[in-house]
Design an enzyme around this catalytic site. Sequence first.
Site, short mmCIF file in Angstrom:
data_model
loop_
_atom_site.label_atom_id
_atom_site.label_comp_id
_atom_site.label_asym_id
_atom_site.label_seq_id
_atom_site.Cartn_x
_atom_site.Cartn_y
_atom_site.Cartn_z
N GLY A 51 0.91 -0.82 -0.17
CA GLY A 51 0.55 -0.18 -0.08
C GLY A 51 0.87 1.13 -0.18
O GLY A 51 0.09 2.15 -0.52
N GLU A 106 3.86 3.83 5.93
CA GLU A 106 3.26 3.12 5.59
C GLU A 106 1.98 3.76 5.30
O GLU A 106 1.75 5.27 5.59
CB GLU A 106 1.95 2.19 7.53
CG GLU A 106 3.01 0.99 8.15
CD GLU A 106 1.71 0.40 7.11
OE1 GLU A 106 1.13 0.26 6.52
OE2 GLU A 106 2.05 -1.31 8.58
N ASP A 107 1.07 3.13 4.95
CA ASP A 107 -0.42 4.11 3.64
C ASP A 107 -0.97 4.21 4.86
O ASP A 107 -1.62 4.91 5.47
CB ASP A 107 -0.81 2.81 3.44
CG ASP A 107 -0.77 1.17 4.01
OD1 ASP A 107 -0.50 1.12 4.80
OD2 ASP A 107 -1.27 0.65 2.39
N ASP A 110 -3.75 0.73 11.67
CA ASP A 110 -5.12 0.86 12.12
C ASP A 110 -5.27 -0.21 13.49
O ASP A 110 -4.70 0.79 14.76
CB ASP A 110 -6.38 -0.61 11.10
CG ASP A 110 -7.23 -0.85 11.45
OD1 ASP A 110 -7.53 0.08 12.40
OD2 ASP A 110 -8.25 -1.57 10.76
N LYS A 138 -5.70 5.15 11.72
CA LYS A 138 -6.85 5.15 12.27
C LYS A 138 -7.03 4.60 13.42
O LYS A 138 -7.28 3.70 13.96
CB LYS A 138 -7.50 4.14 10.87
CG LYS A 138 -9.27 4.22 10.70
CD LYS A 138 -9.45 2.67 10.47
CE LYS A 138 -9.09 2.16 8.97
NZ LYS A 138 -10.00 1.18 8.67
N PHE A 159 -13.73 1.80 6.04
CA PHE A 159 -12.72 0.79 5.52
C PHE A 159 -11.99 2.05 4.15
O PHE A 159 -13.46 2.48 3.44
CB PHE A 159 -13.30 -0.26 4.66
CG PHE A 159 -12.46 -1.24 3.70
CD1 PHE A 159 -11.29 -1.28 4.49
CD2 PHE A 159 -11.98 -1.64 3.21
CE1 PHE A 159 -9.65 -2.64 4.13
CE2 PHE A 159 -11.04 -1.91 2.24
CZ PHE A 159 -10.43 -2.56 2.89
N VAL A 160 -11.10 2.14 3.73
CA VAL A 160 -10.85 3.34 2.99
C VAL A 160 -9.73 2.86 1.73
O VAL A 160 -9.23 1.83 2.18
CB VAL A 160 -10.27 4.33 3.65
CG1 VAL A 160 -11.26 4.90 4.34
CG2 VAL A 160 -9.07 4.11 3.98
N ASP A 166 -6.00 -0.86 -0.84
CA ASP A 166 -6.50 -1.61 -1.81
C ASP A 166 -8.43 -2.02 -1.47
O ASP A 166 -7.81 -2.38 0.57
CB ASP A 166 -5.97 -2.44 -2.57
CG ASP A 166 -5.62 -3.83 -1.67
OD1 ASP A 166 -5.61 -3.36 -0.40
OD2 ASP A 166 -6.43 -4.99 -2.12
N ARG A 172 -6.17 0.20 -5.79
CA ARG A 172 -4.96 1.31 -5.18
C ARG A 172 -4.51 2.79 -6.05
O ARG A 172 -3.39 3.26 -5.90
CB ARG A 172 -3.29 0.27 -5.65
CG ARG A 172 -3.52 -0.55 -4.96
CD ARG A 172 -2.32 -1.59 -4.98
NE ARG A 172 -2.49 -2.72 -3.45
CZ ARG A 172 -2.10 -3.26 -2.31
NH1 ARG A 172 -2.58 -2.47 -1.81
NH2 ARG A 172 -2.42 -4.57 -2.04
P1 5GP Z 1 -3.04 -2.65 11.08
O1 5GP Z 1 -2.20 -3.81 11.26
O2 5GP Z 1 -2.52 -0.81 11.95
O3 5GP Z 1 -4.20 -3.11 11.42
O4 5GP Z 1 -3.47 -2.60 9.85
C1 5GP Z 1 -1.89 -2.15 9.01
C2 5GP Z 1 -2.65 -2.39 7.09
O5 5GP Z 1 -3.64 -3.11 6.77
C3 5GP Z 1 -2.33 -1.56 6.12
O6 5GP Z 1 -1.30 -0.88 5.81
C4 5GP Z 1 -3.10 -1.50 5.49
O7 5GP Z 1 -2.65 -2.80 4.74
C5 5GP Z 1 -4.82 -2.32 6.23
N1 5GP Z 1 -5.58 -1.45 6.46
C6 5GP Z 1 -6.15 -0.91 7.30
N2 5GP Z 1 -6.90 -0.50 7.49
C7 5GP Z 1 -6.86 -0.23 6.19
C8 5GP Z 1 -7.97 0.34 5.50
O8 5GP Z 1 -9.98 1.19 6.18
N3 5GP Z 1 -8.25 0.01 4.03
C9 5GP Z 1 -7.32 -0.53 3.52
N4 5GP Z 1 -7.66 -0.86 2.22
N5 5GP Z 1 -6.39 -1.28 4.80
C10 5GP Z 1 -6.32 -0.90 5.41
#
Ligand code: 5GP
Length: 188
Positions: A51, A106-107, A110, A138, A159-160, A166, A172
Amino acid sequence: MNPPSDSALGASMSEVLFSAQDIATKVVEMGAELADHYRGKRPLVVGILNGCFPFIADLVRAMDIELEVDFMSVSSYGAGTKSTGVVRFIKDLNQPIQGRHVLLVEDIIDTGLTLRYLTEALQTRKPESIEVCALLDKQAGRTQNIEVRWRGFMCPDAFVVGYGLDYAGIYRNLPYVGVLDPSVYRGK
Ligand code: 5GP
């Protein structure tokens, strides 16, 4: 903001959260700040695939300093919209990081699981520093206590997709970040 009505991908979006212009302005601002912080330190800027690709490409071009770029890949999601809580390691760095200043790009953050896993794994290699820069934060989803030193935007609990993010591999290449219409994934 509504997505452009003449866009094929835009038809699956319910809302534009951050326009291409919002993102461009923010990334230039972040790049200048990062350049000030890392000037003379030749940081290794590490993109977390997949991402991060538009973000890191724009960000490093906004950093007018000597730096190197590398990539890592982990996966915590599969094809769904909720974290599985399982982080899978797919691609490692191409070089040692002992004594280096590492900036993880990081994109979106979450739960924070991906970053916690990554920073813990990288700390064992004894870098001089590890910091985190994320385009979107987030915070509502956070379960891990991690420090995000630079963030572009706070992201609502939705969810974005777009600008690298993606859904099941698609979206993407949208130039903006928006909320995917739930009808696209409902029942999947
Ligand atoms: P985490 O490990 O912090 O829960 O999640 C990180 C990864 O989850 C991000 O790099 C991304 O790939 C994915 N992710 C988390 N939230 C979203 C969202 O709202 N949309 C998308 N497309 N991917 C997300």
